[in-house]
Design a protein around this motif. Structure first.
Motif, mmCIF file in Angstrom:
data_model
loop_
_atom_site.group_PDB
_atom_site.id
_atom_site.type_symbol
_atom_site.label_atom_id
_atom_site.label_comp_id
_atom_site.label_asym_id
_atom_site.label_seq_id
_atom_site.Cartn_x
_atom_site.Cartn_y
_atom_site.Cartn_z
ATOM 1 N N ASP A 37 -3.607 10.018 -8.860
ATOM 2 C CA ASP A 37 -4.135 9.786 -10.203
ATOM 3 C C ASP A 37 -4.608 11.115 -10.768
ATOM 4 O O ASP A 37 -5.466 11.787 -10.172
ATOM 5 C CB ASP A 37 -5.296 8.795 -10.154
ATOM 6 N N ALA A 38 -4.044 11.491 -11.892
ATOM 7 C CA ALA A 38 -4.324 12.813 -12.450
ATOM 8 C C ALA A 38 -5.789 12.986 -12.835
ATOM 9 O O ALA A 38 -6.374 14.052 -12.600
ATOM 10 C CB ALA A 38 -3.428 13.052 -13.664
ATOM 11 N N ARG A 39 -6.391 11.966 -13.400
ATOM 12 C CA ARG A 39 -7.762 12.128 -13.878
ATOM 13 C C ARG A 39 -8.730 12.390 -12.733
ATOM 14 O O ARG A 39 -9.562 13.309 -12.811
ATOM 15 C CB ARG A 39 -8.200 10.903 -14.680
ATOM 16 N N SER A 40 -8.649 11.574 -11.672
ATOM 17 C CA SER A 40 -9.569 11.788 -10.552
ATOM 18 C C SER A 40 -9.318 13.149 -9.911
ATOM 19 O O SER A 40 -10.255 13.798 -9.425
ATOM 20 C CB SER A 40 -9.427 10.667 -9.526
ATOM 21 N N ALA A 41 -8.056 13.603 -9.931
ATOM 22 C CA ALA A 41 -7.756 14.931 -9.389
ATOM 23 C C ALA A 41 -8.337 16.023 -10.283
ATOM 24 O O ALA A 41 -8.965 16.976 -9.800
ATOM 25 C CB ALA A 41 -6.249 15.103 -9.249
ATOM 26 N N ASP A 42 -8.148 15.900 -11.589
ATOM 27 C CA ASP A 42 -8.687 16.895 -12.526
ATOM 28 C C ASP A 42 -10.203 16.960 -12.476
ATOM 29 O O ASP A 42 -10.797 18.029 -12.652
ATOM 30 C CB ASP A 42 -8.242 16.562 -13.956
ATOM 31 N N GLU A 43 -10.828 15.820 -12.233
ATOM 32 C CA GLU A 43 -12.294 15.767 -12.227
ATOM 33 C C GLU A 43 -12.888 16.067 -10.855
ATOM 34 O O GLU A 43 -14.092 15.948 -10.660
ATOM 35 C CB GLU A 43 -12.753 14.393 -12.725
ATOM 36 N N GLY A 44 -12.044 16.469 -9.917
ATOM 37 C CA GLY A 44 -12.539 16.896 -8.615
ATOM 38 C C GLY A 44 -12.951 15.777 -7.692
ATOM 39 O O GLY A 44 -13.752 15.989 -6.772
ATOM 40 N N ARG A 45 -12.392 14.586 -7.895
ATOM 41 C CA ARG A 45 -12.850 13.418 -7.143
ATOM 42 C C ARG A 45 -11.866 12.943 -6.085
ATOM 43 O O ARG A 45 -12.090 11.888 -5.494
ATOM 44 C CB ARG A 45 -13.145 12.267 -8.117
ATOM 45 N N SER A 46 -10.793 13.667 -5.815
ATOM 46 C CA SER A 46 -9.806 13.156 -4.876
ATOM 47 C C SER A 46 -9.214 14.275 -4.034
ATOM 48 O O SER A 46 -9.457 15.470 -4.269
ATOM 49 C CB SER A 46 -8.688 12.423 -5.624
ATOM 50 N N PHE A 47 -8.392 13.881 -3.067
ATOM 51 C CA PHE A 47 -7.739 14.863 -2.206
ATOM 52 C C PHE A 47 -6.694 15.665 -2.968
ATOM 53 O O PHE A 47 -6.226 16.703 -2.481
ATOM 54 C CB PHE A 47 -7.095 14.170 -0.994
#
Length: 438
Positions: free
Chosen positions: A246-256
């Protein structure tokens, strides 16, 4: 309630949209019809038939949206639910992430519906469960299982002219088989759109074999081992990873998928070169809807190619913020594999562990996707290409990202969970402690 055809659903949706006085209106109509049988200790305990249909309305004034649902379909009730949604919209705060409704879209017809599955009856289910019970009874084992089938439809229309419809079928089966002493356990789980592919007799024989074969398990030391993950075990542990695309969680620093210091890992070599992951709603083995919940067309998408992350999923809102095209994530993830069977992977293993499945999986570190959980229902020691003896279950601490960097071989993919997943031969899989559970 009946499963509505495309024309029947469209007629109701047009009527509801026609009642709207809001700036924008979106209406969804869905329904399902199906039945189930549950059994335990070799006897049926419950059986049922479930039929539901509901309609939801979202009305918007400016950026304020209110929603209401109903399961009555006379004209007065349909108008009432529209008025209720409009009342709630007037009371709602503005949505800072509001996106304008989509206009008309074109969707290919999906392959999710199968007539023989839709025609299942209580007698069909009873016969299928009877075959499963015949296996456990003949072997002197105890079985507990669940069989369920459903036919469903989903449709949506909005005041901008969008209309989408999908009809599908599903039959799912799971069974746990244990010996009378409670020292051995086997499990299988399977679902298909097509009833003809579901063989409860063959599946129950696999579970029974594991129940007998896992009795008298020996304890071996925890540590790093080469493992053969059956497709169900691989699916258990990879489900958490798929949600990370998911791009948003990645952009917001929340995922691997988040890069240290900002940004995402899109375009990086994150897995072994033999890892290829894609989704395709038209795949005949695991078909899915050709449109997403907000009305976007769903197409074949390559998520990982030769270990490189090729795409991340973008919602319409996040795509607008990043200046890219929206890309919905599809159900039915497919991991490409080879032609080797599970048995051939075992034969190629000098020393290792065969895992039937994992359970009680919990997140330890979302940034690295480190997970912990337990093996269950049949764990076996492999030596010189043969299963030598059953072993006690382990707790594992492992990241599927690291796991997919340690792939030695991938077998032939099979449908399991929500994907087409191959059996996997993985080196240096980390087991941290023993479990007395079977």
């Amino acid at each position: 309630m009946a499963i509505l055809s495309k024309e029947e659903a469209q007629a109701i949706l047009k009527k509801v949209v026609g009642f709207s006085k809001a700036d924008f209106c979106e209406v969804s109509l869905r329904g399902s019809d199906g039945g189930n049988i549950r059994y335990a200790r070799n006897a049926v305990s419950t059986a049922g038939q479930i039929s539901t249909m509901s309609l939801g309305v979202s009305s918007t004034y400016g950026k304020k949206t209110g929603s209401a649902t109903i399961n009555e379909f006379d004209d007065a009730s349909l108008e009432k639910v529209v008025r209720r949604a409009e009342e709630l919209a007037m009371l709602a705060p503005e949505n800072p992430e509001f996106m304008p409704l989509l206009g008309p879209q074109t969707f290919p017809e999906s392959k999710t519906f199968n007539a023989s599955t839709a025609a299942m009856t209580p007698d069909t289910r009873a016969e299928m469960v009877g075959k499963s019970l015949s296996v456990s009874k003949a072997a002197g084992l105890d079985a507990a299982g669940f069989l369920e089938n459903s036919t469903s439809f989903n449709s949506v229309m909005n005041s901008k002219g969008l209309f989408a419809y999908n009809k599908g079928t599903n039959v799912s089966f799971s069974v746990t088989v244990r010996n009378k002493q409670g020292t051995g356990s086997g499990y299988v789980e399977q679902d298909f759109n097509d009833l003809a592919k579901m063989d409860t007799l063959a599946l129950s024989k696999i579970a029974a074999s594991k129940a007998n074969g896992s009795a008298g398990a020996k304890a071996i030391e925890p540590g790093k081992y080469t493992v053969i993950l059956e497709p169900l075990a691989a699916s258990d542990i990879l489900g958490n990873m798929f949600r990370g695309f998911d791009a948003r969680s990645a952009d917001e620093g929340r995922s691997f998928m988040s890069k240290k210091g900002g940004g995402t890992r899109l375009g990086e070599q994150l897995f072994s070169e033999n890892v290829n992951i894609y989704s395709d709603p038209m795949n005949p083995e695991i078909p899915s809807s050709t449109w997403s919940g907000d009305g976007l067309p769903v197409k074949r998408t390559q998520w990982v190619e030769k270990g490189v992350v090729k795409n991340l999923a973008y919602s319409r809102y996040w795509a607008s913020q990043k200046g890219v095209e929206p890309l919905p994530f599809s159900r039915g993830v497919i991991i490409e594999g080879g032609n080797q069977s599970l048995e051939e992977l075992i034969k190629s293993t000098e020393k290792g562990i065969l895992v039937t499945r994992f359970w009680y999986i919990r997140s330890v570190d979302p940034q690295t996707l480190l997970l912990t959980g337990l093996t269950r229902d049949g764990t076996f020691y492999i030596e010189n290409g043969e299963i030598k003896f059953p072993i006690k279950n382990f707790r594992f601490n492992e990241s599927p990202v690291i796991m997919l960097n340690n792939v030695e071989a991938l077998g032939k993919p099979v449908r399991t969970g929500s994907g087409l997943i191959p059996p996997m031969k993985i080196r240096d899989f980390t087991f941290t402690s023993l479990s007395d559970a079977i």
